[in-house]
Structures are given as C-alpha cells and as structure tokens.
Design an enzyme around this catalytic site. Structure first.
Site, mmCIF file in Angstrom:
data_model
loop_
_atom_site.group_PDB
_atom_site.id
_atom_site.type_symbol
_atom_site.label_atom_id
_atom_site.label_comp_id
_atom_site.label_asym_id
_atom_site.label_seq_id
_atom_site.Cartn_x
_atom_site.Cartn_y
_atom_site.Cartn_z
ATOM 1 N N HIS A 52 7.716 -14.853 13.388
ATOM 2 C CA HIS A 52 6.570 -15.345 12.943
ATOM 3 C C HIS A 52 6.049 -16.940 12.883
ATOM 4 O O HIS A 52 5.105 -17.270 13.171
ATOM 5 C CB HIS A 52 6.649 -15.135 11.391
ATOM 6 N N ASP A 66 3.376 -1.934 5.501
ATOM 7 C CA ASP A 66 4.624 -2.041 5.753
ATOM 8 C C ASP A 66 5.596 -1.450 4.534
ATOM 9 O O ASP A 66 6.102 -2.220 3.670
ATOM 10 C CB ASP A 66 5.030 -3.454 5.858
ATOM 11 N N ARG A 126 16.635 -5.108 7.178
ATOM 12 C CA ARG A 126 15.669 -4.152 7.578
ATOM 13 C C ARG A 126 16.149 -3.226 8.636
ATOM 14 O O ARG A 126 15.800 -2.486 8.851
ATOM 15 C CB ARG A 126 14.340 -5.151 8.151
ATOM 16 N N ASP A 181 2.611 -6.119 17.396
ATOM 17 C CA ASP A 181 3.161 -6.689 16.104
ATOM 18 C C ASP A 181 1.874 -7.583 15.649
ATOM 19 O O ASP A 181 0.835 -7.720 16.548
ATOM 20 C CB ASP A 181 4.214 -7.584 16.043
ATOM 21 N N ARG A 238 5.463 -3.053 0.209
ATOM 22 C CA ARG A 238 4.144 -3.275 -0.141
ATOM 23 C C ARG A 238 3.750 -2.529 -1.412
ATOM 24 O O ARG A 238 2.772 -2.807 -2.032
ATOM 25 C CB ARG A 238 3.191 -3.022 0.964
ATOM 26 N N LYS A 241 9.803 -0.045 15.118
ATOM 27 C CA LYS A 241 9.456 -1.273 15.656
ATOM 28 C C LYS A 241 10.727 -1.872 15.557
ATOM 29 O O LYS A 241 11.855 -1.468 15.047
ATOM 30 C CB LYS A 241 8.569 -1.930 14.591
ATOM 31 N N HIS A 242 11.017 -3.046 16.565
ATOM 32 C CA HIS A 242 9.950 -3.780 17.275
ATOM 33 C C HIS A 242 10.430 -3.910 18.738
ATOM 34 O O HIS A 242 11.375 -4.402 18.913
ATOM 35 C CB HIS A 242 9.713 -5.149 16.773
#
Length: 568
Positions: free
Chosen positions: A232, A119, A188, A305, A127, A219-220
């Site tokens: 999440h 990601d 984001r 996801d 990351r 995404k998403h």
C-alpha cells in the site's frame, strides 16, 4: 452440507486435483458482446468504489472524483463492470440498507449487471459489520487445521454476501506468511506451511462458490507472504528463487485453480526470479501471462489489486498502469486512482493500436463468463427483508462459534495458571482494544471481570493498570503486535507486580518474542467478539484449547506447537 461438497473438500485437503470449470464461449455471451460498444466493453474491465449508502443520493465525493453526483450516475457514466463496497464509501450499516444499495446500483447498470464485491476476509479485514456473522480470519483457521471449517466459513460468508447483493468476495488470502515481520499479510494468511495453506485455500474457494454461489478471488499472486514492505505504501521485493517460489508460494494458487476459483488477484510486488525487469507482478507479462496463464494454466478472471496502492504507481504514471496491466494479461482493473484518466487511457490505447479490440474482448468474455456462471446475467432485485433474515442468523452464528472454538492456541502455561481453577477469583482484563469489536469489554464480560483499556499506554495509564491489577487475583493482558514499546512496557510492569499474568496475542502470534518473562501465553489470531468468547471458554476451562501454531515463532516455538488441558 451436500455430499458432493464434502467430497470436494476431502479431495482438496488430500491434494487431489479438482478440475476447474473452463471458461468457454456461449451464445448468450456472444449475443451480448455483439451488442456492446467499445466504451461499454472497456467499462466492463473496471471495478471501483462509489460514494453513498443509497444509489440515488448525491455525494460531493462522486462529483469530485467522477464528475457526476450519485452512485447510479457513476455506474452509468463509465458502464462499470463492477463496484466494490467499503464502510468509508458506502456507510455499510445493516442488511436492508446494503441490499437496497445493491438493487439501486444494479438498476443503473447499462446492459450488463454488476459484480458487486467487498473484502470479507474476516478477522482484521472485514467490511460487512454486525449483524453479519463474524469469523476470526485466516490464521485462526490455520490453527484449527480443519478444511471443513474453512469450507463452512466460506459458505456462511458467501450466503450472507449474496443475501445483500454482494456476489464477489476478495478472498481467500492464498499468501504463505513465512516472514514474521510481514506488515500487510500476517494473520490474513492461513499458515506458513504451503500444504496447509493450499488445503484451506481450496476449501474456502469451494465454500464460497459451491456452497454459496459467490465468486472467490484468491490473492495475492504470485505470493505476498515474505515481505517486510507494505505494498500500500511501497514496492516490496521478494527474493525467492524460482524453486522457492514453486515450493512455498505456488501451492495455494495451484489449489485455488484446481478448485475452480473464479478470480485470482495480482500483487504489486517485484519477484526478480520470476521477472528480472523489475516490474510489479500486476504489470508483468512473464508473471501474469507466462506463469499464471501459461505454467499454471489458469483460465479465469485475473484482477489487479487496488491501482491506488503505491506499489503499482512508483514506476509508471496512472495513465500507463491500466494499459500495461492489460498488456500483461490482466482482465479486471480495480480502483484506479483517477477513473477518467484510466478509462480514457484504455480507449486511447485501442485507438492507437497499442491494444486491440480483440484483446479487450478476451477480458470482457472472461468477465461475462464469470457473471454467467454466478447467475448475474439474469439478475433480479433482492428482497431486503429476506436479507435481514439471512445475515447473522442463529444457525450462522452457531457455525462461527463452533469453528472459533477450535482455533484458540495455548502456547505457554508454565505456572499452571490455566484453566482458572476455583470460584470467586477477581480478574482484570486490560491491554489493546479494537474500537470496532471492543474486545477488552467482550472478554471481560464473558469472564465477569473488570475491563480497563490500555492500547498504547503512557506511564500514567501503566500506573493505573498496575494499581488495578494489585487488587485482583489475575490479570489478562491483550497484545496486538507487541513490537510496540508501550505494550511491552505494560506487560513488563504487570509482571513486576508478582501477581499472576496471562498474556494473549489477539493478532500475530509472534508477540511473545518481544515479551521476556511471560510464562502464560495464548494466541487467538483475532480480536473479534467470537474469538474473545472462545478465549473465555478456554480460560475458564469449559472448552479445551485445540489450536496448533500454524506458523513458527522463530527461536521459541515450532510450527504445530500447542498445549491442551482437561475441561471441567
């Protein structure tokens, strides 16, 4: 930058359709599939994480989760189609280590090279650590309003990922953030404006894929931008009508498809207007097959996801989720909470007739077509030394600085504090600080100022900051989601000193709504080092603020608002 790339960006920004490359059968893929067993085909559907910074070093976590010791053994056991990297699973340290890990995992792949992904959205979801080039993230690009900058961000990102063996980026974020309270998307997203989000989504897809031969994954789907629940931890419900979905959420995904995005990631959200059954989109045949495949005509890889997330696990058991996702039309299954259960469930569904091998073949063919398109079927080992020369190169850093200098947004400057005038002013930099980027120290260094971290300050820390501010000419206080009462109290106390105070939101730009009395306010949308460097230039007057709000701050400032001033 190649002429064709520039032309493609211009077309995307103008809303002109860019024909996607169709996924067609080819003899190398036919030959490969003819040799594959059903367990190997099912393994191609899965992408998951493995523990270890080296492919052949044992980890107790691998033994606990997968029944084998090393990352290489996990890849071989399940015939994995892909691996996803995280700092917490692979201790991502430097280009040489990551490239060596990638080489080891690819050597362990059973017959078909891996997609290796991460990601790398930039900003709050990053990351690859330094020395990898850091950009400020999606909403900052929205403030910059420049499709070429989105392309260049994707191009640099993809080039550095490929240098260390990562060939698939879980980016860009195509969600249109129309809810200021969104806890999981926010900065984001590129924008609350569907047209701007669509132009930048298409441009970043092109930057990754045309500019760097790295798979992009928009995404998403069908759009996570209007939720107050984090998927999440819960199952969000988005109550857009179908017309609202077409107008707000769909344009960036249509743009990604037109730009030829290799993959589109599903969201664990319920959209009753699109599927009244109440299933999360990841498991919804009307949304995945009916809408994405049918109405939008997408022919690439559809990926879930993470299947560890609560949003997809609330209604069905972990053994049912991967089967239902495949029945809905998904191709790639990301991070099942129990790999053995998920793998056996898919094999069992084929044995029982719930899924046919022909259905498995459809998804495997799409995944192999993606791999062929990106040159993975003829994979060769990387040179780790070459990776060190590419990642964080001076040329890439110059691109990041140039892009970021166009994103800082001046929202309020009522007292005319900015830019700082005259020399010799003493400045205190305080407020919220990221442990990874140490933004307070970076900004203080750029301003030759005193740093004093105050993340969620108690009364004693607030008193310490107020005392320090009393002996300085100006205080710059950084906020991160100022719904937090302690950050509000800090700003209020600083304003109460009567000394000049500059407030800078280093994440969501909505913070000023919680900070009455603030008269000097900027937004960077990012707490990365490069964002702090650009902010310092604006504060000192060596660079003008060029960013425009890519979202509305409800009741205060409209979309497109942004001040500027002359530079010295």
């Amino acid at each position: 930058m190649r002429t064709r790339s520039v032309a493609l960006i211009a077309l995307a920004a103008l809303g002109v359709t860019i024909p996607a490359i169709p996924a067609t059968a080819s003899s190398p893929i036919d030959s490969l599939m003819a040799r594959m067993t059903l367990p190997q085909k099912v393994g191609q559907l899965f992408t998951t994480y493995v523990y270890g910074n080296d492919a052949n070093t044992p980890s107790a976590e691998n033994r606990r989760l997968y029944g084998v010791d090393t990352p290489a053994e996990v890849v071989a056991k399940y015939h994995l189609g892909g691996v996803i990297y995280f700092a917490w699973t692979n201790s991502l340290q430097n280009p040489r280590q990551i490239a060596t890990l990638s080489n080891g995992l690819q050597a362990a792949a059973t017959g078909v090279p891996l997609t290796i992904s991460t990601d790398q959205e930039h900003g709050v979801v990053t990351r690859m650590p330094a020395p990898a080039t850091q950009f400020p993230g999606g909403m900052a690009l929205g403030a910059g309003r420049n499709p070429v900058d989105a392309y260049r961000t994707g191009q640099v990102t993809g080039t550095e990922l490929r240098a260390v063996g990562i060939n698939q980026a879980w980016a860009p974020v195509a969600d249109v953030n129309v809810n200021p309270a969104n806890p999981v998307i926010g900065v984001r997203s590129f924008s609350s404006d569907p047209k701007l989000a669509a132009a930048l989504t298409a441009s970043q897809v092109l930057g990754l894929q045309v500019g760097a031969n790295t798979s992009a994954s928009a995404k998403h789907f069908p759009g996570h931008g209007d939720t107050a629940t984090d998927s999440h931890t819960g199952l969000p419900v988005i109550n857009h009508t179908r017309e609202e979905w077409q107008r707000i959420d769909a344009p960036p995904f249509r743009a990604a498809i037109a730009a030829g995005a290799d993959a589109i990631m599903s969201a664990h959200i319920v959209v009753p207007a699109l599927d009244p059954a109440g299933d999360p989109a990841t498991l919804s045949q009307p949304i995945i097959t009916g809408l994405l495949r049918g109405e939008l005509g997408y022919r690439g890889v559809i990926v879930t996801d993470s299947l560890e997330m609560a949003g997809v696990r609330q209604k069905y058991g972990d053994e049912r989720v991967p089967v239902l996702a495949l029945k809905a039309g998904v191709d790639m299954l990301l991070m099942p909470p129990n790999m053995q259960v998920a793998y056996d469930a898919v094999l069992g569904a084929v044995a029982s007739g719930e899924l046919t091998e022909a259905r498995i073949d459809e998804s495997v063919r799409r995944i192999l077509t993606l791999k062929q398109k990106r040159g993975l079927l003829t994979w060769k080992p990387l040179d780790p030394a070459a990776a060190e020369r590419v990642v964080g190169s001076p040329a890439h850093v110059r691109v990041a600085r140039s892009v970021t200098d166009r994103t800082v947004t001046a929202i309020r400057n009522d007292a005319g504090l900015l830019p700082f005038s005259g020399g010799g002013k003493s400045v205190l930099v305080t407020g919220w600080n990221s442990g990874v980027y140490n933004n307070v120290a970076v900004l203080a260094g750029a301003l030759n100022a005193t740093p004093l971290v105050a993340n969620q300050p108690d009364d004693a820390k607030i008193a310490e900051v107020v005392t320090a501010a009393g002996s300085r000419d100006i205080t710059v206080v950084l906020t991160n989601n100022a719904v937090d009462s302690r950050q509000q109290a800090l700003v209020k106390a600083l304003l109460g000193t009567g000394k000049p105070v500059v407030v800078v939101a280093v994440r969501n730009p909505y913070d000023i709504a919680y900070l009455p009395g603030v008269t000097t306010y900027l937004a960077t949308y990012s707490f990365t080092g490069v964002a702090m460097e650009s902010l310092a230039k604006v504060l000192l007057g060596t660079t003008p603020p060029r960013g425009k709000l890519p979202v509305e701050i409800p009741g205060l400032y409209p979309y497109g608002h942004g001040l500027t001033w002359s530079v010295r």
